[in-house]
Design an enzyme around this catalytic site. Structure first.
Site, PDB file in Angstrom:
ATOM      1  N   HIS A 131     -25.358  32.754  92.421  1.00  0.00           N
ATOM      2  CA  HIS A 131     -24.382  33.757  92.461  1.00  0.00           C
ATOM      3  C   HIS A 131     -24.846  35.054  91.803  1.00  0.00           C
ATOM      4  O   HIS A 131     -24.562  36.214  92.075  1.00  0.00           O
ATOM      5  CB  HIS A 131     -23.031  33.294  91.677  1.00  0.00           C
ATOM      6  CG  HIS A 131     -22.183  32.259  92.388  1.00  0.00           C
ATOM      7  ND1 HIS A 131     -21.961  32.412  93.559  1.00  0.00           N
ATOM      8  CD2 HIS A 131     -21.495  30.981  91.642  1.00  0.00           C
ATOM      9  CE1 HIS A 131     -21.235  31.224  94.006  1.00  0.00           C
ATOM     10  NE2 HIS A 131     -21.017  30.714  92.880  1.00  0.00           N
TER      11      HIS A 131
ATOM     12  N   THR B 246     -25.026  28.688  90.080  1.00  0.00           N
ATOM     13  CA  THR B 246     -24.592  29.919  89.134  1.00  0.00           C
ATOM     14  C   THR B 246     -25.774  30.964  89.360  1.00  0.00           C
ATOM     15  O   THR B 246     -25.397  32.246  89.556  1.00  0.00           O
ATOM     16  CB  THR B 246     -24.277  29.603  87.668  1.00  0.00           C
ATOM     17  OG1 THR B 246     -23.233  28.551  87.450  1.00  0.00           O
ATOM     18  CG2 THR B 246     -23.912  30.863  86.890  1.00  0.00           C
TER      19      THR B 246
HETATM   20  P1  NAD Z   1     -22.160  24.231  96.622  1.00  0.00           P
HETATM   21  O1  NAD Z   1     -21.279  25.403  96.902  1.00  0.00           O
HETATM   22  O2  NAD Z   1     -23.907  24.032  97.124  1.00  0.00           O
HETATM   23  O3  NAD Z   1     -21.579  22.669  97.169  1.00  0.00           O
HETATM   24  C1  NAD Z   1     -20.467  22.880  97.614  1.00  0.00           C
HETATM   25  C2  NAD Z   1     -20.411  21.847  98.989  1.00  0.00           C
HETATM   26  O4  NAD Z   1     -19.046  21.936  99.374  1.00  0.00           O
HETATM   27  C3  NAD Z   1     -21.150  22.550  99.918  1.00  0.00           C
HETATM   28  O5  NAD Z   1     -22.104  21.588 100.534  1.00  0.00           O
HETATM   29  C4  NAD Z   1     -20.118  22.818 101.100  1.00  0.00           C
HETATM   30  O6  NAD Z   1     -20.908  22.581 102.317  1.00  0.00           O
HETATM   31  C5  NAD Z   1     -19.066  21.871 100.823  1.00  0.00           C
HETATM   32  N1  NAD Z   1     -17.846  22.338 101.444  1.00  0.00           N
HETATM   33  C6  NAD Z   1     -17.189  23.351 101.767  1.00  0.00           C
HETATM   34  N2  NAD Z   1     -16.139  23.473 102.321  1.00  0.00           N
HETATM   35  C7  NAD Z   1     -15.631  21.903 102.357  1.00  0.00           C
HETATM   36  C8  NAD Z   1     -14.623  21.245 102.557  1.00  0.00           C
HETATM   37  N3  NAD Z   1     -13.485  21.834 103.267  1.00  0.00           N
HETATM   38  N4  NAD Z   1     -14.597  19.926 102.297  1.00  0.00           N
HETATM   39  C9  NAD Z   1     -15.663  19.152 101.997  1.00  0.00           C
HETATM   40  N5  NAD Z   1     -16.771  19.961 101.352  1.00  0.00           N
HETATM   41  C10 NAD Z   1     -17.012  21.412 101.648  1.00  0.00           C
HETATM   42  O7  NAD Z   1     -21.973  23.898  94.928  1.00  0.00           O
HETATM   43  P2  NAD Z   1     -22.840  23.017  94.062  1.00  0.00           P
HETATM   44  O8  NAD Z   1     -23.846  23.482  93.211  1.00  0.00           O
HETATM   45  O9  NAD Z   1     -22.837  21.569  94.468  1.00  0.00           O
HETATM   46  O10 NAD Z   1     -21.412  22.792  92.844  1.00  0.00           O
HETATM   47  C11 NAD Z   1     -20.096  22.302  93.495  1.00  0.00           C
HETATM   48  C12 NAD Z   1     -18.934  23.044  92.814  1.00  0.00           C
HETATM   49  O11 NAD Z   1     -18.865  22.757  91.244  1.00  0.00           O
HETATM   50  C13 NAD Z   1     -19.272  24.608  92.961  1.00  0.00           C
HETATM   51  O12 NAD Z   1     -17.714  24.754  93.298  1.00  0.00           O
HETATM   52  C14 NAD Z   1     -19.518  25.058  91.739  1.00  0.00           C
HETATM   53  O13 NAD Z   1     -19.041  26.207  91.545  1.00  0.00           O
HETATM   54  C15 NAD Z   1     -18.876  24.184  90.588  1.00  0.00           C
HETATM   55  N6  NAD Z   1     -19.605  23.885  89.412  1.00  0.00           N
HETATM   56  C16 NAD Z   1     -18.426  23.464  88.375  1.00  0.00           C
HETATM   57  C17 NAD Z   1     -19.082  23.613  87.091  1.00  0.00           C
HETATM   58  C18 NAD Z   1     -18.059  23.045  86.092  1.00  0.00           C
HETATM   59  O14 NAD Z   1     -18.510  22.801  84.868  1.00  0.00           O
HETATM   60  N7  NAD Z   1     -16.904  22.882  86.262  1.00  0.00           N
HETATM   61  C19 NAD Z   1     -20.540  23.477  86.744  1.00  0.00           C
HETATM   62  C20 NAD Z   1     -21.270  23.787  87.967  1.00  0.00           C
HETATM   63  C21 NAD Z   1     -20.884  23.918  89.002  1.00  0.00           C
END
Ligand code: NAD
Length: 344
Positions: free
Chosen positions: A43, A40
């Protein structure tokens, strides 16, 4: 004090000298010992469409929300936290009196505010934390571990939405949260852990965190790999941490009928699904995971860490001084990090 401030609605942030905040009613002031960067924050740093909509009117604002620090001053009305306590902060700030707060769901409070998003954050030498969000740590917990308990809580709720012991598991996405999720799944007894991740650096890290098999979804058919690795059955648990639509479909397709899916990754927009064939006829149970349960998740994270069963250290890939925040953000953009820690 020094603080990383988002001053303008455009890419970047500034290191500024700003006044040390005063803790208000029900708040405590901490001297920050470690903070960590979340997706976040990236972003907000990059200033994407979401950041522009949510934060434009709130600038200037101190960034950051993952933190650990020592309490140095109490605001009026603070009852339980003491000066000298070493605390971490739950970053969802609940109102305490809406329907959700009164029915045991403070983490989805109807009037929720978030540090570093709706109010000043913690990328600073000092920060103010509401007492309701203060989690007291053992004094000897390493500050970096104490700070990443917040994302570890996301990972823990993703893994433990249901029992996982003895179950085969697919984790899509090995970003910082995916990496922590692998470690929690391993510590909680998941058997074969298959991880899909396109970035090589993160696939290597995934193995260090305890994955059994890693797949590059741009080169291999994830569903075929899962079938091959599970004797043709499919996995019993699917944990989604990429937010990518293709990974979501692969995960549901790789799940055995009667399996469970936990979705934490946030897609950029609406996702189209064949509900009949991907979920309903397969009798899949789907959990949306947001934040951390307050505070049952924090107890689980704390117990996992203190028992020695969960070692998050390989996921902590970079440690910088607060002043070097730009290096951290730039590395995160390249995908070549796990958790990045900043020390004031
Ligand atoms: P990040 O973007 O660093 O990690 C996402 C990973 O997914 C990356 O390493 C990327 O290379 C990989 N990826 C991309 N396309 C892919 C595919 N087709 N198949 C498999 N992997 C793929 O994000 P992060 O900080 O590790 O967070 C993970 C997710 O959780 C993000 O979407 C973030 O927005 C979300 N999030 C949700 C909450 C919640 O409370 N629900 C809180 C924090 C973050």
């Amino acid at each position: 004090m020094k603080a990383i401030v988002k001053t303008k609605p455009q890419r970047g942030a500034e290191l500024l000298d700003v006044p040390v905040p005063k803790p208000g009613e029900g708040q405590v002031l901490i001297k920050v010992r470690a903070t960590s960067i979340c997706g976040t924050d990236l972003h907000i740093y990059q200033w994407n469409e979401w950041a522009d909509k949510r934060l434009r009117k709130l600038l200037p604002q101190i960034m950051g929300h993952e933190v650990a620090g020592e309490v140095v001053e109490l605001g009026p009305g603070v009852k339980h936290i003491k000066v000298g306590d070493f605390i971490s902060a739950e970053t969802h700030v609940p109102c305490g009196h809406c329907y959700e707060c009164l029915t045991g769901n403070m983490h989805i409070c109807l009037n929720m505010k978030i540090f570093g998003v709706d109010m000043n954050g913690v990328f600073a030498e000092y920060a103010v934390v509401p007492e309701v969000d203060a989690w007291v740590n053992p004094p000897d917990l390493p500050p970096a571990w104490a700070s990443i308990q917040e994302p570890l809580g996301n990972a823990t709720d993703t893994v433990l939405a249901e029992d996982i012991a003895g179950k085969t598991t697919l984790i899509t996405g090995a970003g910082p949260l995916g990496l922590l999720t692998i470690a929690v799944a391993r510590a909680s007894g998941a058997t074969k852990i298959i991880v899909s991740e396109p970035v090589e650096y993160r696939r290597k890290k995934a193995m260090e965190m305890g994955a059994d098999v890693v797949v590059d979804p741009t080169k291999e058919d994830v569903v075929e790999v899962v079938k091959r690795e599970t004797g043709g059955l499919g996995v019993e648990v699917f944990l989604e941490l990429s937010g990518k639509e293709s990974a979501i479909h692969q995960g549901f397709s790789a799940l055995v009928p009667g399996g469970r899916a936990s979705l934490l990754g946030l897609p950029d927009g609406p996702v189209t699904m064949d509900l009949n064939n991907e979920i309903i006829f397969k009798g899949i149970r789907v959990y949306g995971i947001t934040g951390r349960k307050m505070f049952s998740t924090w107890f689980k994270v704390s117990h996992l860490l203190s028992s020695g069963r969960l070692d998050p250290s390989p996921a902590i890939t970079h440690e910088f001084r607060l002043e070097e925040f730009q290096k951290g953000f730039e590395l995160m953009e390249k995908g070549e990090t796990g958790k990045v820690i900043l020390y004031p």
